[in-house]
Design a protein around this motif. Structure first.
Motif, PDB file in Angstrom:
ATOM      1  N   LEU A  68      44.917  43.739  48.940  1.00  0.00           N
ATOM      2  CA  LEU A  68      43.527  43.406  49.263  1.00  0.00           C
ATOM      3  C   LEU A  68      42.801  44.593  49.891  1.00  0.00           C
ATOM      4  CD1 LEU A  68      44.017  39.788  50.684  1.00  0.00           C
ATOM      5  CD2 LEU A  68      43.232  40.459  48.399  1.00  0.00           C
ATOM      6  N   GLU A  69      43.524  45.439  50.604  1.00  0.00           N
ATOM      7  CA  GLU A  69      42.909  46.648  51.161  1.00  0.00           C
ATOM      8  C   GLU A  69      42.542  47.644  50.064  1.00  0.00           C
ATOM      9  OE1 GLU A  69      45.488  48.358  54.033  1.00  0.00           O
ATOM     10  OE2 GLU A  69      45.409  46.632  55.401  1.00  0.00           O
ATOM     11  N   MET A  70      43.341  47.706  49.016  1.00  0.00           N
ATOM     12  CA  MET A  70      43.098  48.637  47.926  1.00  0.00           C
ATOM     13  C   MET A  70      41.974  48.169  47.001  1.00  0.00           C
ATOM     14  SD  MET A  70      45.116  51.244  48.267  1.00  0.00           S
ATOM     15  CE  MET A  70      44.709  51.043  50.017  1.00  0.00           C
ATOM     16  N   ALA A  71      41.744  46.870  46.930  1.00  0.00           N
ATOM     17  CA  ALA A  71      40.795  46.319  45.955  1.00  0.00           C
ATOM     18  C   ALA A  71      39.384  46.900  46.068  1.00  0.00           C
ATOM     19  CB  ALA A  71      40.761  44.795  46.079  1.00  0.00           C
ATOM     20  N   PRO A  72      38.779  46.975  47.267  1.00  0.00           N
ATOM     21  CA  PRO A  72      37.404  47.505  47.330  1.00  0.00           C
ATOM     22  C   PRO A  72      37.287  48.927  46.799  1.00  0.00           C
ATOM     23  CG  PRO A  72      37.994  46.406  49.387  1.00  0.00           C
ATOM     24  CD  PRO A  72      39.243  46.530  48.588  1.00  0.00           C
ATOM     25  N   GLY A  73      38.300  49.737  46.996  1.00  0.00           N
ATOM     26  CA  GLY A  73      38.250  51.112  46.514  1.00  0.00           C
ATOM     27  C   GLY A  73      38.212  51.229  45.000  1.00  0.00           C
ATOM     28  N   HIS A  74      38.586  50.167  44.307  1.00  0.00           N
ATOM     29  CA  HIS A  74      38.548  50.157  42.844  1.00  0.00           C
ATOM     30  C   HIS A  74      37.399  49.299  42.314  1.00  0.00           C
ATOM     31  CE1 HIS A  74      42.404  52.253  42.516  1.00  0.00           C
ATOM     32  NE2 HIS A  74      42.859  51.452  43.468  1.00  0.00           N
ATOM     33  N   GLY A  75      36.471  48.917  43.192  1.00  0.00           N
ATOM     34  CA  GLY A  75      35.324  48.127  42.758  1.00  0.00           C
ATOM     35  C   GLY A  75      35.643  46.680  42.441  1.00  0.00           C
ATOM     36  N   ILE A  76      36.718  46.155  42.991  1.00  0.00           N
ATOM     37  CA  ILE A  76      37.145  44.785  42.701  1.00  0.00           C
ATOM     38  C   ILE A  76      36.425  43.803  43.616  1.00  0.00           C
ATOM     39  CG2 ILE A  76      39.115  43.215  42.622  1.00  0.00           C
ATOM     40  CD1 ILE A  76      39.030  45.386  40.423  1.00  0.00           C
ATOM     41  N   LEU A  77      35.876  42.750  43.024  1.00  0.00           N
ATOM     42  CA  LEU A  77      35.136  41.738  43.771  1.00  0.00           C
ATOM     43  C   LEU A  77      35.941  40.457  43.988  1.00  0.00           C
ATOM     44  CD1 LEU A  77      31.656  42.073  42.010  1.00  0.00           C
ATOM     45  CD2 LEU A  77      32.459  43.196  44.096  1.00  0.00           C
ATOM     46  N   ARG A  78      36.906  40.190  43.108  1.00  0.00           N
ATOM     47  CA  ARG A  78      37.708  38.971  43.220  1.00  0.00           C
ATOM     48  C   ARG A  78      39.145  39.253  42.798  1.00  0.00           C
ATOM     49  NH1 ARG A  78      32.788  37.627  41.803  1.00  0.00           N
ATOM     50  NH2 ARG A  78      31.733  35.901  42.862  1.00  0.00           N
ATOM     51  N   VAL A  79      40.066  38.618  43.495  1.00  0.00           N
ATOM     52  CA  VAL A  79      41.484  38.703  43.148  1.00  0.00           C
ATOM     53  C   VAL A  79      41.981  37.285  42.909  1.00  0.00           C
ATOM     54  CG1 VAL A  79      43.785  39.419  43.875  1.00  0.00           C
ATOM     55  CG2 VAL A  79      41.785  40.790  44.536  1.00  0.00           C
ATOM     56  N   ARG A  95      46.792  32.289  54.319  1.00  0.00           N
ATOM     57  CA  ARG A  95      46.612  33.151  55.491  1.00  0.00           C
ATOM     58  C   ARG A  95      45.878  34.431  55.136  1.00  0.00           C
ATOM     59  NH1 ARG A  95      52.645  33.565  57.312  1.00  0.00           N
ATOM     60  NH2 ARG A  95      51.849  35.542  58.198  1.00  0.00           N
ATOM     61  N   ALA A  96      46.010  34.874  53.891  1.00  0.00           N
ATOM     62  CA  ALA A  96      45.332  36.095  53.444  1.00  0.00           C
ATOM     63  C   ALA A  96      43.917  35.828  52.954  1.00  0.00           C
ATOM     64  CB  ALA A  96      46.145  36.758  52.337  1.00  0.00           C
ATOM     65  N   GLY A  97      43.460  34.590  53.069  1.00  0.00           N
ATOM     66  CA  GLY A  97      42.077  34.274  52.700  1.00  0.00           C
ATOM     67  C   GLY A  97      41.875  33.738  51.302  1.00  0.00           C
ATOM     68  N   PHE A  98      42.958  33.467  50.571  1.00  0.00           N
ATOM     69  CA  PHE A  98      42.820  32.876  49.240  1.00  0.00           C
ATOM     70  C   PHE A  98      42.441  31.399  49.360  1.00  0.00           C
ATOM     71  CE2 PHE A  98      45.104  36.657  48.146  1.00  0.00           C
ATOM     72  CZ  PHE A  98      44.822  36.910  46.809  1.00  0.00           C
ATOM     73  N   GLN A  99      41.666  30.923  48.400  1.00  0.00           N
ATOM     74  CA  GLN A  99      41.266  29.523  48.355  1.00  0.00           C
ATOM     75  C   GLN A  99      41.639  28.925  47.008  1.00  0.00           C
ATOM     76  OE1 GLN A  99      37.026  29.955  49.169  1.00  0.00           O
ATOM     77  NE2 GLN A  99      37.336  29.362  51.303  1.00  0.00           N
ATOM     78  N   ARG A 100      42.104  27.680  47.046  1.00  0.00           N
ATOM     79  CA  ARG A 100      42.423  26.988  45.792  1.00  0.00           C
ATOM     80  C   ARG A 100      41.153  26.382  45.213  1.00  0.00           C
ATOM     81  NH1 ARG A 100      43.333  21.914  44.094  1.00  0.00           N
ATOM     82  NH2 ARG A 100      43.209  21.060  46.208  1.00  0.00           N
ATOM     83  N   TYR A 101      40.915  26.644  43.923  1.00  0.00           N
ATOM     84  CA  TYR A 101      39.724  26.100  43.273  1.00  0.00           C
ATOM     85  C   TYR A 101      40.056  25.184  42.095  1.00  0.00           C
ATOM     86  CZ  TYR A 101      40.338  29.807  39.772  1.00  0.00           C
ATOM     87  OH  TYR A 101      40.840  30.643  38.791  1.00  0.00           O
ATOM     88  N   ALA A 102      41.314  25.160  41.661  1.00  0.00           N
ATOM     89  CA  ALA A 102      41.719  24.269  40.569  1.00  0.00           C
ATOM     90  C   ALA A 102      43.234  24.290  40.461  1.00  0.00           C
ATOM     91  CB  ALA A 102      41.081  24.685  39.244  1.00  0.00           C
ATOM     92  N   ARG A 103      43.765  23.460  39.560  1.00  0.00           N
ATOM     93  CA  ARG A 103      45.198  23.454  39.256  1.00  0.00           C
ATOM     94  C   ARG A 103      45.389  23.637  37.757  1.00  0.00           C
ATOM     95  NH1 ARG A 103      45.315  19.410  43.423  1.00  0.00           N
ATOM     96  NH2 ARG A 103      46.747  19.985  45.120  1.00  0.00           N
ATOM     97  N   GLU A 104      46.482  24.302  37.423  1.00  0.00           N
ATOM     98  CA  GLU A 104      46.841  24.516  36.025  1.00  0.00           C
ATOM     99  C   GLU A 104      48.134  23.764  35.732  1.00  0.00           C
ATOM    100  OE1 GLU A 104      46.784  28.510  33.569  1.00  0.00           O
ATOM    101  OE2 GLU A 104      48.724  28.286  34.560  1.00  0.00           O
ATOM    102  N   LEU A 105      48.107  22.948  34.696  1.00  0.00           N
ATOM    103  CA  LEU A 105      49.258  22.142  34.310  1.00  0.00           C
ATOM    104  C   LEU A 105      49.913  22.749  33.068  1.00  0.00           C
ATOM    105  CD1 LEU A 105      47.529  18.632  34.569  1.00  0.00           C
ATOM    106  CD2 LEU A 105      48.528  20.004  36.410  1.00  0.00           C
ATOM    107  N   THR A 106      51.227  22.772  33.061  1.00  0.00           N
ATOM    108  CA  THR A 106      51.969  23.259  31.900  1.00  0.00           C
ATOM    109  C   THR A 106      52.632  22.084  31.201  1.00  0.00           C
ATOM    110  OG1 THR A 106      52.382  25.427  32.900  1.00  0.00           O
ATOM    111  CG2 THR A 106      53.818  24.770  31.093  1.00  0.00           C
ATOM    112  N   TYR A 107      52.362  21.947  29.902  1.00  0.00           N
ATOM    113  CA  TYR A 107      52.968  20.913  29.073  1.00  0.00           C
ATOM    114  C   TYR A 107      53.848  21.583  28.020  1.00  0.00           C
ATOM    115  CZ  TYR A 107      50.132  17.116  30.972  1.00  0.00           C
ATOM    116  OH  TYR A 107      49.560  16.178  31.803  1.00  0.00           O
ATOM    117  N   VAL A 108      55.000  20.994  27.765  1.00  0.00           N
ATOM    118  CA  VAL A 108      55.957  21.573  26.823  1.00  0.00           C
ATOM    119  C   VAL A 108      56.289  20.554  25.736  1.00  0.00           C
ATOM    120  CG1 VAL A 108      58.266  22.546  26.525  1.00  0.00           C
ATOM    121  CG2 VAL A 108      56.939  23.092  28.572  1.00  0.00           C
ATOM    122  N   TYR A 109      56.296  21.045  24.508  1.00  0.00           N
ATOM    123  CA  TYR A 109      56.648  20.233  23.342  1.00  0.00           C
ATOM    124  C   TYR A 109      58.044  20.630  22.884  1.00  0.00           C
ATOM    125  CZ  TYR A 109      56.566  18.496  18.517  1.00  0.00           C
ATOM    126  OH  TYR A 109      56.868  17.869  17.332  1.00  0.00           O
TER     127      TYR A 109
END
Length: 340
Positions: A68-79, A95-109
């Motif tokens: 996260l410290e390196m991200a601004p130096g590369h012009g990154i706005l979101r991780v 603790r590092a400031g990440f927020q959950r915005y959705a869930r991804e489900l895996t289905y297997v055939y």
């Protein structure tokens, strides 16, 4: 890599790897992949080695914070990160400031359990080994704008609108995404540019030679006023499973199951093995079609985002409010306001 080469070859040179070490002893490593917009990263790997005198969580936290410290130096706005749901390590991201915005489900055939489609007898029915869902899948495209010749639209009347992907579907694919995705998720992902979204979802926007496409196929259902659905087939070339991706417009739910049946049949004709499909929790139409087509839910991952604050390098006065009477708003005054 020069921009013109990046547009031709389906390579992503913008991956970065960091190693945590102590006196030449590797403690852990992290890797990110840059998205086509060049302002977002996806965390593809994060791991710590077993150590006697150091907690694995400490290593992981140090790697996340350094990333996260390196991200601004590369012009990154979101991780972005995807973490198995309800595992202890998810707290590190919080603790590092990440927020959950959705869930991804895996289905297997599993083709050996109640398979609805049988591959031709000349295909060796070897089922893939242990299922491993890759975190970053390159998605390349075909070039023809014709209905595939092996689709019998008399038996599949709902697939009469099926076409191979073409570059002029870029805008329609982005509108399909907007029609399916809740506003909160759109705000988190900020995929506002249709071409950048298509590159992220489909891959290169230029037709690719067969060796570079790796057999991946992209289809859309063009219903005239919009794209009713998008289907991507990624056949496996090793011992792993095939991959199938599907997005269906809410007003064209009838396309979901026929498209799944078409996709399963196409993949099983290449080799009989498991197929996995990753879908978001809010895509209820696709989830229902997966269940009805013999797919089983296996894993759930939390989709996390961390917004990066970039330091302003130049202070200047900017207008906060313009003369509002210009817009015909009465009773609010006409004084300009400015803020530092």
């Amino acid at each position: 890599m020069p921009r013109f080469l990046r547009n031709i070859f389906p390579l992503n040179p913008a991956s970065r790897t960091w190693i945590c070490e102590d006196h030449w002893r590797i403690l852990g490593f992290a890797q990110v992949q840059e998205r086509p917009s060049h302002t977002m990263w996806d965390i593809s790997y994060l791991a710590s080695m077993v150590q006697r005198n150091l907690s694995g969580d400490e290593v992981l936290m140090a790697l996340i914070e350094y990333m996260l410290e390196m991200a601004p130096g590369h012009g990154i706005l979101r991780v972005f990160a995807k973490v198995e749901d309800e595992i202890p390590e998810q707290e590190l991201f919080q603790r590092a400031g990440f927020q959950r915005y959705a869930r991804e489900l895996t289905y297997v055939y599993d083709p050996n359990v109640g398979a609805q489609f049988i591959a031709p007898s000349n295909i060796d029915p070897n089922v893939g080994a242990q299922f491993i869902a890759p975190s970053n899948i390159d998605t390349n495209i075909g070039s023809q704008f014709i209905a595939p010749s092996n689709i019998d639209t008399t038996q599949n009347p709902n697939l009469s609108s099926l076409r191979r992907w073409n570059r002029h579907h870029v805008w329609g694919l982005h509108q399909l995404y907007r029609s399916v995705t809740p506003q909160r998720v759109q705000m988190a992902e900020m995929l506002e540019n249709s071409e950048e979204f298509a590159k992220l979802t489909v891959g290169s926007l230029r037709p690719l030679p067969s060796p570079l496409s790796r057999g991946r196929e992209n289809y859309v259902c063009d219903v005239g006023v919009r794209l009713g659905a998008w289907l991507q087939l990624c056949p496996s070339h090793g011992s792993g499973p095939h991959q199938l991706s599907l997005v269906v417009h809410p007003e064209h739910a009838e396309l979901a199951e026929p498209l799944l049946q078409f996709g399963i049949k196409k993949l099983q004709e290449k080799s009989v093995r498991s197929i996995y499909c990753q879908v978001h929790e809010y895509e209820s139409i696709v989830i229902a079609a997966l269940r009805n087509s013999g797919f089983e839910h296996t894993t759930t991952r939390a989709m996390l985002v961390r917004h990066i604050a970039l330091l302003a390098t130049r202070q200047r006065t900017v207008p906060a409010l313009e003369q509002r009477v210009v817009y015909g708003v009465k009773g609010l005054g006409t004084v300009n306001s400015r803020q530092q």
